[in-house]
Design a protein around this motif. Structure first.
Motif, PDB file in Angstrom:
ATOM      1  N   SER A  42     -57.749  -1.703 -59.096  1.00 49.24           N
ATOM      2  CA  SER A  42     -58.446  -0.730 -59.956  1.00 49.24           C
ATOM      3  C   SER A  42     -58.058   0.709 -59.670  1.00 49.24           C
ATOM      4  CB  SER A  42     -59.972  -0.878 -59.817  1.00 49.24           C
ATOM      5  OG  SER A  42     -60.380  -2.189 -60.156  1.00 49.24           O
ATOM      6  N   GLU A  43     -56.976   0.938 -58.954  1.00 46.85           N
ATOM      7  CA  GLU A  43     -56.499   2.299 -58.682  1.00 46.85           C
ATOM      8  C   GLU A  43     -55.118   2.460 -59.308  1.00 46.85           C
ATOM      9  OE1 GLU A  43     -56.802   3.481 -54.660  1.00 46.85           O
ATOM     10  OE2 GLU A  43     -58.965   3.231 -54.592  1.00 46.85           O
ATOM     11  N   GLY A  93     -58.504   7.511 -58.047  1.00 45.08           N
ATOM     12  CA  GLY A  93     -59.111   6.711 -56.998  1.00 45.08           C
ATOM     13  C   GLY A  93     -59.171   7.403 -55.649  1.00 45.08           C
ATOM     14  N   ASN A  94     -59.446   6.614 -54.603  1.00 43.91           N
ATOM     15  CA  ASN A  94     -59.644   7.161 -53.260  1.00 43.91           C
ATOM     16  C   ASN A  94     -58.402   7.813 -52.677  1.00 43.91           C
ATOM     17  OD1 ASN A  94     -62.310   6.200 -53.264  1.00 43.91           O
ATOM     18  ND2 ASN A  94     -61.675   4.198 -52.450  1.00 43.91           N
TER      19      ASN A  94
END
Length: 788
Positions: free
Chosen positions: A374-375, A415-416
Motif C-alpha cells: 500500500s505504499e 507513505g511512511n
C-alpha cells in the motif's frame, strides 16, 4: 526413388526459407558462373576434412545456402581453403579434385552434385527444398554476445535460448515473467509490485549472479526491503524486439562477473519499424484486456536516408489491480500490488551502411508507478547505449565497441518512507575483436578476445543505518578470450575471463560508545578458465561438454548493508570482509537441428543439457541479535554448495502443425537467507521441483491464421515461513492453461488474442515474495499491430 529422396538437402545454419531447386546441367564445371565484378572477397578458414562437414563450415562463413544432390560420401575429402576469396573462388578451391561441382542458382543459393551424376531437369521440376539463410560475418545481433537467432540456438555448444517479440506477444501477451517461466532453465522471482523482472537461471539469482542487460547495458539496482533486493530489470515488454538468455558459463562480455548466466532484453530498432524496401515507416500496437489489464498502446516511426537511420517510439499502459482465480470456497482475491501506471519510450540513430563502419546510438526511458504494501513507489530507468562496428574486410579485424550509461532509481512517493530512494548510476565499455586464420591445412582457428570495464555508483538518499542498502562504488574489469580450433567434425574451444574488482564505501564502528565512520577500499581478482569440446558426428546433431569456473564479486549492497529495519541503526552489521563467490562444474549437452525430417518443409529442433556445479563462498543474509532485536548481515556460507539439473527444449514444426516442450528440473542445496520472504532481503532460492511447458497449434488460410495453446505445470516449492524464518513452509504446485490466436491480414495488419489461465484457477505463484497474494485469474487480452 522419389525426387524428394533424390534431392534431400544438406543444410547448414540460420533461419528457414523455402526455395525452388533449379536444374543443373549434366556436364557442370567447377565454376560455371564467374563472380560479378562488384562481388567482394571475404575471409575463409576451412580445414581439409570430409565434404559433408566442410559445406557446413562454408555456409557459416559465407552466408551462402547449399543444397546437395544425394548423400555425400564420408570418404570424399575437400582441400583446405585459407585466405580471402569470393564465395565462388573459395568453393572452387574447396571442391578441387573431389569429383563434385556446383552451380549458382541464385544470389545466395548454390546446388552441389557429383559431376556426371546430376539429375535431369525434368526430375526436379516443381520440387521445393528447405534451405537455410546464414549470416556470413559471424557476428551475433544481440549486442551482448548471446545468440539472437532461432536456429543458431541449436548449433551453439552452450545452453542458450532466444525469444522474438512475436512469440512474446502472441503466446504470452507481453508478460515477461510468463515467457521466462516457460523457457528451459530460466525462472523469475516475482516481486510484490508489478514493476520489474528478476531473472533466475538454474537457481542463481540476484546481486549480479545473473547478468541482466538492456541492449547490452547492465542493470544493477538493488532495492532492499519488500522488493526484489537482489536486483530487477525495468523494461517495457511492448518495446522489446526479443529476449536472449545464456545459462551457465558464458564467453565474452556476457560472462564478465556473472556466476550463473545472462539475460539481454533487446529493444526495437529501425529495421523493426520500417517495412523491407521502404525508406520510412510507422508501427503501432494497441491492446485491451479484462481483469484490470485495461488499455495499452505503443507507437513508433522511423526513416532511413542513404546511410542514416532514425526512429523513435512511445508506449503507455495503465493497468489496475487484477483478481485471482476462484479458490475452493468460490472466492476471488484482489492483488492491488500488481497495478501499474507505465510510460516508456526510446530513440535510435544509425550511422553507416554496416559494410565497413557502423555506429548505433540509443536511449530507452522507463517510468512506472506501482505499490508495495500500500505504499506507492516510482520506478525510473534511463538507458543510453552506443555501439560501433568496424569490419574493414580483414581476416584479423572484426571489431565491436559498446558503451553505456544507465541511471536507475526506485523512490517512495507516499507513505511512511516518502522521499526515500535507492539509486544506481552505472556505466561501462567493452571491446571485442574477432579473427580467423589456419594452422596448416587441417586446423581452422577463430579467436574472440577483448576487455571490459564496468562501474556502479550506489546511493540511497538516507542516513546511514536507517534500513536501506549502504552507499558505495564498485568497479569491475575483465580481460577475456575464446579460441576455437576446428578439425573435421571436432571443435575445441579454450577460453578464460580474468576478472578484477575494486569496492569502496564507508562502514560505522562502535568505538567507546561512539559511532565512527571508517572507509573501506578493497580489491580482488580471479582467473576463470573454460573449455568446451564439441563434436558433430552427423549433420544436424552436435554433442558437447564444458568445464568452467565462474566468479562474482560481492556487491555494494551486500558489503555495506547496515542490517537495520526502519530507523534503528546498527554499527556492526556491514561485512566488508565478504569473499567473492565462485562456481566450478561440468555441463553435457546435445543439439539437434533437422530440416525435411519426415515431411517436406518440416523442422525438428532439440536442445538438452545436464549440469553439475559447486558454488564456494555463497553469500546470503544471516541473523544475529543486538539488544534483543533480530538483525542481519550478509555472510559467506563455508564450503561448497551443489547445484545440478537437467533442461530440455524441443520443437517440431511442419508449417501447418507445430508443437513444443520445455522442461527444467534443478536441485540445489543453496541456503535460504534470513528475512528473505516478504521482507525481500536475502535470496529465496525456492525454485519449484520442476517446471514443464507444453505448447501446440496449427496454421491455416495460407498460414495467415495461427491458433494454439500452452499448458504450464509447476511443481511444489518452499518459501520462508513468515515473518522471519528460518523455518520453511510448503507451497503447492499448480497447472495453468493458456490459449492464443493470431491472424495476419496483410504485411500491414496483424490481429491477436491471448487467454491466460483459461480455467480461472486460484494459485500461489512459485517464487512469489508475497505469501498472501495469488496469481492473476482468467484474463483475455486482444489487440492489433499496424505497420505502414
Amino acid at each position: 526413388m522419389t525426387a524428394r529422396r533424390l534431392l534431400r538437402p544438406h543444410v547448414l545454419a540460420g533461419s528457414v526459407a523455402a526455395l525452388a531447386l533449379c536444374a543443373m546441367p549434366a556436364q557442370s564445371q567447377q565454376a560455371t558462373i564467374q563472380p560479378a565484378a562488384t562481388e567482394a572477397a571475404m575471409g575463409f578458414s576451412i580445414a581439409a576434412q570430409p565434404l559433408s562437414s566442410a559445406i557446413v563450415k562454408f555456409a557459416a562463413q559465407s552466408g551462402i545456402n547449399l543444397v546437395a544432390n544425394g548423400a555425400l560420401p564420408a570418404s570424399v575429402k575437400v582441400s583446405a581453403v585459407q585466405g580471402r576469396y569470393t564465395p565462388q573462388q573459395a568453393l572452387s578451391l574447396m571442391l578441387k579434385d573431389t569429383g563434385y561441382a556446383y552451380r549458382r542458382n541464385g544470389e545466395r543459393l548454390y546446388t552441389l552434385a557429383a559431376q556426371g551424376g546430376v539429375a535431369d531437369a525434368a526430375d526436379v521440376e516443381g520440387v521445393t527444398l528447405d534451405t537455410i539463410l546464414v549470416e556470413g560475418n559471424g557476428r551475433d545481433g544481440s549486442v551482448s554476445g548471446l545468440v539472437s537467432d532461432l536456429d543458431s540456438v541449436y548449433q551453439t555448444s552452450a545452453a542458450v535460448t532466444t525469444m522474438d517479440a512475436q512469440t512474446l506477444r502472441d503466446r504470452h501477451a507481453g508478460n515477461i515473467d510468463n515467457a521466462l517461466r516457460s523457457s528451459a532453465g530460466t525462472f523469475t522471482r516475482k516481486a510484490m509490485s508489478g514493476a520489474g523482472v528478476a531473472v533466475n537461471i538454474r537457481g542463481m539469482e540476484g546481486y549480479g549472479r545473473v547478468n541482466m542487460m538492456i541492449d547490452g547495458a547492465r542493470q544493477n539496482i538493488r532495492v532492499m526491503g519488500h522488493g526484489v533486493s537482489g536486483g530487477s530489470t525495468f523494461v517495457d515488454s511492448d518495446l522489446l524486439a526479443g529476449l536472449d538468455m545464456g545459462r551457465g558459463s558464458l564467453g565474452g562480455v556476457a560472462g564478465v562477473g556473472a556466476l550463473g548466466g545472462a539475460a539481454n532484453f533487446r529493444t526495437i530498432g529501425t529495421d523493426d519499424v520500417i517495412l523491407p524496401g521502404n525508406s520510412y515507416g510507422a508501427m503501432s500496437t494497441v491492446k485491451y484486456g479484462n481483469n484490470a489489464y485495461d488499455w495499452s498502446a505503443m507507437a513508433a516511426a522511423g526513416m532511413r536516408v542513404q546511410n542514416i537511420g532514425v526512429m523513435g517510439a512511445f508506449s503507455r499502459r495503465d493497468s489496475g489491480a487484477p483478481m485471482s482465480g476462484v479458490d475452493d470456497n468460490g472466492k476471488r482475491l484482489l492483488n492491488p500490488n500488481m497495478a501499474e501506471d507505465l510510460k516508456s519510450g526510446l530513440a535510435k540513430l544509425e550511422l553507416g551502411d554496416g559494410e565497413d563502419h557502423k555506429l548505433l546510438l540509443g536511449g530507452v526511458w522507463y517510468d512506472n508507478i506501482s505499490t508495495i504494501r500500500s505504499e506507492p513507489q516510482d520506478y525510473r530507468n534511463q538507458t543510453y547505449t552506443a555501439r560501433y562496428d568496424y569490419s574493414p574486410g580483414s581476416d584479423l579485424i572484426d571489431l565491436t565497441v559498446n558503451a553505456f550509461y544507465n541511471d536507475a532509481r526506485v523512490r517512495f512517493i507516499e507513505g511512511n518512507y516518502k522521499g526515500q530512494f535507492n539509486r544506481d548510476k552505472g556505466m561501462g565499455v567493452d571491446v571485442t575483436n574477432r579473427s580467423q586464420f589456419a594452422l596448416g591445412d587441417d586446423i581452422g582457428v577463430k579467436l574472440t578476445y577483448g576487455g571490459a570495464y564496468y562501474y556502479d555508483d550506489v546511493t540511497t538518499g538516507q542516513a546511514w543505518g536507517t534500513g536501506g542498502p549502504g552507499d558505495g562504488t564498485i568497479g569491475l574489469g575483465s580481460l577475456f578470450t575464446d579460441a576455437t580450433f576446428s578439425y573435421g567434425m571436432f571443435d575445441l574451444t579454450a577460453g578464460f575471463h580474468y576478472d578484477s574488482f575494486r569496492l569502496k564505501g564507508d562502514v560505522v564502528k562502535d568505538v567507546s560508545g561512539q559511532l565512527v565512520y571508517e572507509s573501506v577500499d578493497r580489491s580482488d581478482s580471479s582467473f576463470n578458465p573454460r573449455m568446451t569440446l564439441a563434436m558433430t558426428p552427423i549433420e544436424g546433431v552436435q554433442l558437447y561438454t564444458t568445464y568452467a569456473k565462474t566468479f562474482r564479486p560481492p556487491t555494494v549492497t551486500e558489503t555495506f548493508f547496515p542490517g537495520a529495519h526502519s530507523a534503528t541503526p546498527s554499527p556492526t552489521s556491514p561485512n566488508p570482509d565478504l569473499l567473492p563467490e565462485t562456481s566450478k562444474g561440468w555441463e553435457f549437452g546435445v543439439n539437434v537441428l533437422e530440416k525435411g525430417l519426415l515431411l517436406e518443409g518440416d523442422a525438428l529442433r532439440l536442445k538438452a543439457s545436464y549440469f553439475d556445479n559447486d558454488v564456494e563462498n555463497y553469500i546470503t543474509s544471516g541473523p544475529y541479535s543486538m539488544a534483543n532485536m533480530p538483525m542481519l548481515k550478509f555472510v559467506n556460507i563455508p564450503g561448497s554448495t551443489r547445484i545440478r539439473g537437467f533442461e530440455l527444449e524441443a520443437g517440431y514444426d511442419t508449417g501447418f502443425f507445430f508443437t513444443g516442450l520445455e522442461y527444467s528440473k534443478t536441485s540445489t542445496d543453496l541456503p535460504y537467507g534470513m528475512w528473505s520472504g516478504d521482507y525481500g532481503v536475502g535470496a529465496v532460492n525456492g525454485l519449484p521441483d520442476y517446471a514443464l511447458s507444453v505448447s501446440a497449434g496449427f496454421r491455416v488460410l495460407e498460414e495467415k491464421l495461427t491458433i494454439g495453446g500452452v499448458v504450464r505445470k509447476v511443481g511444489k516449492t518452499k518459501a520462508v515461513k513468515p515473518p522471519f524464518g528460518p523455518d520453511l513452509i510448503d507451497v503447492d504446485g499448480y497447472m495453468l492453461g493458456d490459449a492464443f490466436a493470431t491472424y495476419k491480414y496483410s504485411e500491414n495488419a496483424t490481429f491477436f488474442v491471448n487467454i491466460e489461465n483459461i480455467t480461472n484457477t486460484a494459485y500461489k505463484p512459485a517464487h512469489y515474495m508475497d505469501t498472501r497474494k495469488l496469481g492473476r485469474g482468467r484474463t483475455v487480452i486482444g489487440g492489433m499491430t499496424l505497420r505502414f
